[in-house]
Every structure is written in C-alpha cells, then in structure tokens.
Design a protein around this motif. Structure first.
Motif, short mmCIF file in Angstrom:
data_model
loop_
_atom_site.label_atom_id
_atom_site.label_comp_id
_atom_site.label_asym_id
_atom_site.label_seq_id
_atom_site.Cartn_x
_atom_site.Cartn_y
_atom_site.Cartn_z
N ALA A 5 -25.07 -22.11 -18.87
CA ALA A 5 -25.31 -23.41 -18.26
C ALA A 5 -26.79 -23.78 -18.36
O ALA A 5 -27.66 -22.92 -18.33
CB ALA A 5 -24.86 -23.39 -16.80
N ASN A 93 -20.98 -26.97 -20.12
CA ASN A 93 -21.06 -25.98 -19.04
C ASN A 93 -22.10 -26.38 -17.98
O ASN A 93 -23.04 -25.64 -17.70
CB ASN A 93 -21.38 -24.59 -19.62
N GLN A 94 -21.90 -27.55 -17.41
CA GLN A 94 -22.83 -28.02 -16.38
C GLN A 94 -22.09 -28.87 -15.35
O GLN A 94 -21.02 -29.41 -15.64
CB GLN A 94 -23.98 -28.82 -17.02
N ARG A 95 -22.67 -28.95 -14.16
CA ARG A 95 -22.06 -29.68 -13.05
C ARG A 95 -23.10 -30.59 -12.40
O ARG A 95 -24.28 -30.29 -12.42
CB ARG A 95 -21.54 -28.71 -11.98
#
Length: 202
Positions: A5, A93-95
């Motif tokens: 991430a 792959n990040q929020r």
C-alpha cells in the motif's frame, strides 16, 4: 494489484492533487487518510476518486451517517449531520475515508452516489432510516431497519433511549399493536470521553 500500500502521506498528496478545489482538507491520523469535501461538490469528488488514475477507488466499502450534535462533549460548532464513506482501491491497494457535512441541520441532504457504486443503495437507505439524512436522486429511499410505521430516526442523539412507542403481537386481535412505551426511564452509565493514548492503544 499493488503488493504494498502507498504511504498515507503520499496518498494524502495524491488525493489532494486529484480533488483540487473539490476538497476542503485532507488529513492523516493514525495512518488513515480522511478527505473532507463540501456538500455541493460531494458527487463530483466521489466520481473523481473513483476514476482518477492515482486514486481508482473501485469499491465503496461502507457509508454511514454521523450526528455531531454532542461531539466533543458539546463543544462542536459545525454542521450537525455528516455522511462518512470508506473507499477501497483493489488495484492500487489503498483506502480513503471521505466525509461530507449536510448544510441544513433541519433537512440534512446530500446527492446519492448509487450511480457510482451500486453498494451505496442499502447504505444510504440505512443512513436515511437511522439519521434522517436524505439522498437526492436515490430511486428507492425508504426505511430498511425500522418498522414501516416507525416515527423518528433512532440514531439521532436527541431520540429518546426508550423510543416513543413499543409494538407487540396481540393474539386476540391477531395483529401487531402499537402502545405507549412501558419502560420507566433510569440512569445509565455516563458517557466517558477517552483521553488520547488511553491504555497505550495508540
């Protein structure tokens, strides 16, 4: 899919650049990125977060209402209601957490994002049911958790803990009946505001 991430500070910069004047501020706390956007730009900002090359938040993981009326032990001076969404980019792959405040406390409303993520449908219905937040453009905005005849919105902080009415099945009448609440009010454990780093958790 990306294996590692992106660092929160780098994601903060990416989101700030992608949103430009659509965002009020982007913060990092406890390794999580939160973007606060104005109600008037909410839908546009959410679409940008979904489509911008450095963002690509393909999934809406959660959306909920928040009632800030007693936030900070009553010291809150901003708008009462907000909608908070959690977005996930599987490909990068990040929020990110997105928060938008409803400008009118008496009639809280934001645009729907059902056209961007179909998963928003039930989440927005839940926020409407429990907080009374309206979503302009939602094609099926109706209660989802409370009874059809329920009065009020039970997650609002001014809603009585015991409710207004209770219902039960009456075998003699062979139907559900509504009656005044028979529970007597009582003192409960007072709300505790935790200090920073309480118990060494953070």
């Amino acid at each position: 899919m990306a294996d590692i991430a992106i660092a929160p500070e780098a994601l903060k910069d990416t989101i700030a650049a992608a949103l430009g004047d659509m965002v009020q501020h982007v913060d990092v706390a406890l390794g999580e990125v939160t973007a606060t956007v104005p109600a008037a730009r909410y839908h546009e900002a959410m679409k940008t977060l979904r489509d911008a090359p450095g963002c690509r938040f393909e999934q809406l993981i959660d959306l909920c209402g928040v009632d800030y009326s007693a936030y900070g032990d009553g010291r809150w001076e901003g708008a009462r209601f907000a909608v908070v969404s959690h977005l996930l980019s599987v490909s990068l792959n990040q929020r990110v957490r997105v928060r938008a405040f409803c400008p009118d406390d008496d009639f809280p409303e934001l645009p729907t994002v059902c056209d961007l993520w179909s998963a928003a449908n039930w989440f927005e219905r839940e926020a409407f049911d429990l907080y009374g937040i309206m979503f302009d453009g939602h094609t099926d905005l109706r209660r989802i958790l409370t009874d059809y005849g329920f009065i009020g919105h039970p997650f609002r902080k001014d809603f009585p803990l015991s409710g207004h009415v209770e219902m039960r099945y009456d075998a003699d009448r062979q139907r559900v009946v509504y009656e005044p609440v028979s529970i007597e009010p009582r003192e409960i454990t007072p709300r505790v505001i935790r200090e920073d780093n309480y118990g060494g958790l953070h």
